[in-house]
Scaffold this motif. Structure first.
Motif, short mmCIF file in Angstrom:
data_model
loop_
_atom_site.label_atom_id
_atom_site.label_comp_id
_atom_site.label_asym_id
_atom_site.label_seq_id
_atom_site.Cartn_x
_atom_site.Cartn_y
_atom_site.Cartn_z
N THR A 1 75.94 27.04 42.33
CA THR A 1 76.04 27.23 40.82
C THR A 1 74.67 27.34 40.19
N SER B 1 75.92 23.79 34.77
CA SER B 1 76.70 22.52 34.76
C SER B 1 77.33 22.58 33.24
N SER C 1 83.66 24.65 33.36
CA SER C 1 84.37 24.61 34.65
C SER C 1 84.19 26.20 34.92
N GLN C 2 84.22 26.51 36.19
CA GLN C 2 83.72 27.66 37.03
C GLN C 2 84.71 28.21 38.13
N VAL D 1 84.80 25.08 40.08
CA VAL D 1 84.04 23.87 40.01
C VAL D 1 84.82 23.31 38.83
N GLY E 1 84.33 21.49 35.37
CA GLY E 1 83.35 21.24 34.44
C GLY E 1 82.86 19.80 34.08
N GLY F 1 82.06 17.83 38.21
CA GLY F 1 81.36 18.84 38.99
C GLY F 1 81.68 18.79 40.30
N ASP G 1 80.36 16.03 44.32
CA ASP G 1 79.58 16.80 43.19
C ASP G 1 79.20 18.24 44.10
N ASN H 1 78.20 20.78 42.14
CA ASN H 1 77.58 21.46 40.78
C ASN H 1 76.21 21.27 40.98
N THR H 2 75.43 21.54 42.15
CA THR H 2 74.21 20.91 42.28
C THR H 2 73.11 21.98 42.47
#
Lengths: 284, 75
Positions: free
Chosen positions: A86, A89, A92-93, A112, A114, A117, A137, A139-140
């Motif tokens: 990603t 952040s 949502s993805q 992912v 939102g 994460g 997590d 979303n790093t």
């Protein structure tokens, strides 16, 4: 993937329009076009792995996405595997979405989340959302391997090869075969009236199965963080995001399984432009 | 460099899709109420977009994350 070659060594009789035969030596299916030109399809030579993983696809988080026909559309169980990285952040993805785009409440979405994460799978089969959320997590900004399996009654989520502790809400085991699907998208949620949850970052090596792979098989796919050949696991779809037949060019992402569920890049009609590159040499 | 513009949906019929990165009107991202659409291009601003505000990638993501473009229904 099909491997096509042409030869002119076979012949037909004068009454045939065309011929189709199975070559027991090569395990190839040979089809003529009626004029002694033969196409040879040899599934034994079909492999999506070229020995390396050089490219991934970058999604801009605005409106890039891939779209194609649904895969494993009748399956009551299955697996989705992907590598993601990603770039943002807070929103949502969508990693992968499949839906019945003729109505607005028949869809499945791996994303992912939102707010947390974490990896999340949301299914809507015409009613209340079924929401399953992982515990790590992801979303790093670093490459992460994610997977979901469904055994027809419940889901399992995996991050980097390990099972997640799940938080469930109406976890009902809804899967691809529970309603009619009209499309499959990667990087954006496509529904009848909503097109949203765009992915901002890179996605690589997405594959789908019509069976729930074991935790051991998911660990094998993770391979300590290095993508590898999935052919032995017989995926029903496998998009290599630049390393397939597309060879880092064009707007078709070829399915490198045996089933030719190719996807089209939308809203990035110049995918090799260096300034706004879709294909990127950024891989796990 | 990739640049983004927002147009009114009523202007979509006048878009030359050879000059933007989007595929067609069907694949555009529209605002929640459907009144606006997103376009993007590389290099010089296409003639038919002259006068429209240009946004960087970072700027457009901020706009798109707002309620005008992102609905609570998107769960």
């Amino acid at each position: 993937m099909s491997t096509l070659t042409t030869h002119t060594t076979a012949s037909r009789d004068s009454h045939s329009i065309g011929l189709c035969k199975f070559n027991t030596t090569t395990n190839a299916i040979e089809v003529s076009d009626g004029s002694n030109n033969w196409q040879v399809y040899n599934p034994d030579t079909a492999t999506g792995w070229s020995g390396s993983n050089t490219y991934s696809l970058n999604f801009d988080g605005a409106d890039d996405y891939l779209i194609g026909s649904p895969v494993t559309a009748s399956a009551q169980q299955g697996t989705i595997s992907a590598w993601i990285k990603t770039s943002a952040s807070g929103s949502s993805q969508t990693i992968l979405n499949t839906s019945d785009a003729t109505v607005d409440n028949k869809w499945l979405n791996l994303r992912v989340d939102g707010s947390t994460g974490h990896l999340r799978f949301v299914a809507n089969n015409g009613g209340t959302n079924s929401i399953t959320t992982g515990s790590t997590d992801i979303n790093t900004g670093s490459w992460v391997h994610v997977a979901i399996t469904c055994n027809s009654s419940a889901y399992s989520l995996y991050v980097d090869g390990s099972p997640e502790t799940l938080t469930n809400s109406n976890n009902d085991g809804t899967w691809f075969g529970d309603f009619s699907l009209t499309n499959l998208s990667i990087g954006r949620q496509i529904r009848s009236t909503i097109s949203a949850l765009p992915f901002n970052g890179n996605i690589d090596e997405v594959a789908v199965w019509d069976s729930a792979l074991s935790s051991s098989q998911i660990s094998t796919i993770y391979n300590s963080g290095t993508p590898s050949d999935l052919s032995s696991l017989s995926p029903k779809a496998w998009w290599r995001m630049g390393d397939g037949l597309e060879a880092n060019s064009g707007t078709t992402i070829y399915d490198m399984s045996l089933f030719s569920n190719d996807l089209t890049i939308e809203n990035a009609t110049d995918p090799t432009n260096t300034a706004g590159a879709v294909y990127q040499s950024d891989t796990p | 460099m990739r640049t983004y513009c927002i147009i009114n949906s009523s202007e979509v019929s006048g878009v030359d899709f050879d000059q933007v990165l989007q595929t067609s009107a069907d694949t555009l991202r529209y605002s929640v109420d459907g009144s606006k659409a997103l376009l993007k291009y590389e290099g010089t601003q296409p003639f038919f977009l002259l006068g429209k505000t240009e946004y960087t990638h970072e700027e457009i993501l901020t706009i798109l994350s707002g309620p005008e473009w992102t609905s609570d229904d998107e769960i």
